[in-house]
Write a protein that holds these residues in place. Structure first.
Motif, PDB file in Angstrom:
ATOM      1  N   GLU A   1       0.830  -1.209   0.000  1.00  0.00           N
ATOM      2  CA  GLU A   1       0.000   0.000   0.000  1.00  0.00           C
ATOM      3  C   GLU A   1       0.864   1.259   0.000  1.00  0.00           C
TER       4      GLU A   1
ATOM      5  N   TYR B   1      -3.820   4.802   1.051  1.00  0.00           N
ATOM      6  CA  TYR B   1      -3.971   3.612   1.871  1.00  0.00           C
ATOM      7  C   TYR B   1      -3.553   3.870   3.307  1.00  0.00           C
TER       8      TYR B   1
ATOM      9  N   ARG C   1      -8.836  -0.349  -0.913  1.00  0.00           N
ATOM     10  CA  ARG C   1      -8.189  -1.077   0.170  1.00  0.00           C
ATOM     11  C   ARG C   1      -8.692  -2.516   0.182  1.00  0.00           C
TER      12      ARG C   1
ATOM     13  N   LYS D   1      -6.830  -3.115   9.562  1.00  0.00           N
ATOM     14  CA  LYS D   1      -7.654  -2.436   8.564  1.00  0.00           C
ATOM     15  C   LYS D   1      -8.297  -3.420   7.588  1.00  0.00           C
TER      16      LYS D   1
END
Ligand code: ADP
Ligand code: MG
Length: 695
Positions: free
Chosen positions: A34, A94, A262, A308
């Motif tokens: 990311e 991200y 994401r 996440k």
């Protein structure tokens, strides 16, 4: 004895916290990929040793890190991407918590080598426990950033013990890299084990998503992909992606889900979609799905879990339902589908060519790769309904197959027939083949709340799949007056004419409310006489206790006369001052109801309609009218001698050319139709093939 409470060593606290963000090598790699993407890289190379536990090395060609920043990149809460808490509501990158590199450096030895575009050389720093160990030193290096993570969890014995299987960790890494490679098809990815020459995942920059699905997952999957795209402004969300069609399934499904770029997991969404597929796929198998959602960032809470992975969003249920519907719709019917239909459902021309389906291939190159196009006969169906009707395959007309139809006839102009009670009435209102239709001039917009609310009810109970099916069906033929055959995709359905036409007319009543044309009766007929005819019918169930037929008929006539103004204005049902019926509503051009049912219709208007309350009254009138208009099973028999042979097939033409086209245009079948046997799947081509394969 109570244990003393001691303040934990800060390094230990950091290590525990880090362990929550970075639970295994794959998490660290996800975070670092990311970062590479945030830095605008177009090429990302990952090399690992021992499933990432010994070494992870990621090289990108992105913006690089300024020399000054090199000193603090691994400190907690340092990020170039977020300055205030409010920014959390507007995240386009991200990373946003400045936690990943810090966490990794608490549980591993980290070396960063980075060079920005305007720098003459690269700089290198080594980090432990979030701190730069030495000073940042100039070094040789490419533009971009290389991050090396060595001996992951060297200082967390418990974690090391739980992660003792490097090949398991490696397969998780393959999974993460693969998913990012599909989602970011413009970026070239590679993943390999240290010391091996060939990459296990390799994609080229500027590939397409489907290219990458083919390369990474399989050509078999790529071949069966349907593109999905949907947007719901109200929910503030967009979906795009590719899903396999109903021809493809695998034991364990694959679901690639990205929300706002994401990689996340959302088991509720997966379940919802899997349910849709369960109707189409063999039991215990699942599809391949790649979906990319954009959800307005104020509607999303990414800050739920340190990794996440899990995302929560507002209106979750509606969003899931919307996506579920979108998938269902895509799966169900899609003549225009690019990847599915162009590949397998090109018009099947004449029978006989089925054996040589390759002549039909026009596969979209980009999506499937022309070299591996193969058509399976069971996916090829006739889609041009002007060709080859059921009748052509039969020696005799279909009607003669079914004994109860043999004696039936469409109503001839005046067939007489004194033995039938109602035919007497018919004489008086001889049907005109071309009824005089007087269009009501400009359309009135329906504004009555009662009618609008009935429309909404009808929409609310609509069955989505059946609607799609009707919309996309191919008419195959009439079996008899009760049933027709429709083809939808690779299945054949027996559908109930009466149930569907009744619903069709009910909805026409609601949506054309107040705008009907008129069907003029060539001779006006006394309602009283019609009512008397009806009272003789067994359906009417008259018994002497009900009173004198004459009196009842007189009452019915008076009753309807009192409602004449309303019946005329809204329903094109005109009754003159003398109590004669003059017109009926024309609901559908080219369709005339069976006029011998008029008597019963009129009597039922008196007895079955709730005249007290507007909404119910309209609803009941629409229902009664639709029952009267619906295609009935039987037509009253007409003696052979009086048959008009040319008109033998008249009703069939009407079913095919008038009724089903109207259903295709507008009918919203209710949920009830899915349950009451109105649609019966009687053959499915793929299933037939399965049967034959077993033989
Ligand atoms: P975050 O991504 O949340 O900002 P990280 O700990 O992942 O936090 O990264 C910290 C900072 O390091 C980033 O904000 C970015 O400035 C820099 N960084 C990390 N990796 C890279 C990379 N591959 N290329 C350029 N900058 C990077
Ligand atoms: Mg980051």
């Amino acid at each position: 004895m109570a244990a003393t409470i001691r303040r934990l060593d800060e390094a230990v606290v950091n290590r525990i916290a880090a362990g929550e963000v970075i639970q295994r090598p794959a998490n660290a790699i996800k975070e670092m990929i990311e970062n590479c993407l945030d830095a605008g890289s177009t090429s990302i190379h990952v090399t690992v040793k021992e499933g990432g536990l010994k070494l992870i090395q990621i090289q990108d060609n992105g913006s690089g890190i300024q020399k000054n920043d090199m000193e603090i990149v691994c400190e907690r809460f340092t990020t170039s991407k977020l300055a205030t808490f409010e920014d959390l509501n507007n995240i386009n990158t991200y990373g946003f918590r400045g936690e990943a590199l810090a966490s990794i450096s608490h549980v591993a030895h980290v070396t960063i080598t980075s060079r920005t575009k305007d720098s003459k050389c690269a700089f290198r720093g080594q980090y432990s426990d979030g701190k730069l160990k030495d000073s940042v030193k100039p070094s040789a290096g490419n533009f971009g950033t290389q991050i090396m993570v060595e001996d992951l969890f060297y200082n967390v014995a418990t974690r090391r013990r739980t992660l003792k299987n490097p090949s398991d960790e490696y397969s998780r890494i393959v999974d993460v890299v693969s998913r990012y490679a599909v989602h970011n098809s413009a970026v070239g990815f590679s993943l390999k084990k240290h010391g091996t020459p060939s990459a296990d995942v390799k994609t080229s920059p500027n590939a397409s998503i489907t290219d990458n699905i083919r390369i990474i997952y399989s050509a078999a999957i790529a071949k069966e992909l349907l593109e999905v795209e949907d947007e719901d402004k109200r929910l503030g969300m967009k979906v795009k992606g590719y899903i396999t069609n109903a021809n493809y399934s695998m034991k364990k499904g694959i679901f690639l889900l990205f929300i706002n770029e994401r990689l996340v997991e959302c088991s509720q969404l997966y379940k919802a979609i899997d349910t849709v597929y369960s109707t189409y796929l063999p039991k215990g198998s699942s599809p391949f799905l790649y979906l990319s959602l954009q959800i307005a960032s104020q509607n999303i809470d990414v800050n739920v879990h340190p990794t996440k992975y899990e995302v929560h969003f507002l209106h979750e249920e509606q969003v899931i339902e919307r996506i579920q519907k979108c998938v269902e719709q895509r799966l169900l019917g899609c003549n225009s589908s690019r990847t599915f239909y162009t590949q397998s459902l090109i018009t099947l021309p004449k029978a006989g060519q089925v054996d040589n389906p390759s002549t039909n291939s026009q596969t979209e190159e980009k999506a499937t790769g022309s070299s591996e196009t193969r058509e399976y006969a069971y996916n090829i169906v006739r889609t041009d309904h002007t060709e080859r009707k059921l009748d052509e395959y039969l020696q005799k007309p279909v009607s003669s197959l079914s004994p109860d139809v043999v004696e039936c006839q469409p109503i001839a102009d005046d067939a007489g027939g004194a033995q039938v009670a109602s035919s007497e009435g018919k004489r008086g209102m001889e049907e005109k083949r071309l009824p005089s239709v007087s269009a009501t001039g400009s359309r009135h917009k329906v504004t009555l709340t009662s009618v609008l609310s009935l429309q909404r009810e009808s929409e609310a109970s609509a069955h989505h799949r059946l609607r799609e099916m009707l919309k996309e069906h191919t008419f195959v033929g009439c079996v008899n007056r009760s049933f027709s055959l429709l083809q939808y995709q690779t299945s054949l359905y027996l559908v109930n004419n009466k149930n569907l036409t009744q619903e069709l007319f009910y909805q026409i009543m609601l949506y054309d409310f107040g705008n009907f044309g008129t069907l003029k009766l060539s001779e006006k007929t006394s309602i009283k006489e019609l009512a008397l005819l009806a009272l003789q019918l067994p359906e009417c169930g008259w018994t002497p206790q009900d009173g004198d037929k004459q009196d009842i008929a007189q009452y019915a006539c008076q009753f309807l006369l009192a409602k004449a103004a309303m019946l005329s204005e809204y329903f094109s049902l005109e009754i003159d001052k003398e109590g004669n019926l003059c017109t009926l509503p024309l609901l559908l051009d080219g369709y005339i109801p069976e006029l011998e049912r008029v008597p019963l219709f009129l009597v039922r208007l008196v007895t079955e309609v709730n005249w007290e309350d507007e909404k119910n009254c309209f609803k009941d009138i629409c229902t009664e009218t639709s029952m009267f208009y619906a295609m009935q099973k039987e037509i009253l028999p007409i003696p052979k001698s009086q048959r008009v042979t040319g008109e033998e097939q008249e009703w069939k033409k009407c079913v095919e050319n008038v009724l089903f086209p109207a259903m295709r245009r507008s009918l919203l079948p209710s949920e009830e139709r899915a349950k009451d046997g109105s649609f019966l799947e009687i053959a499915s081509l793929p299933n037939l093939y399965k049967v034959f394969e077993r033989c």
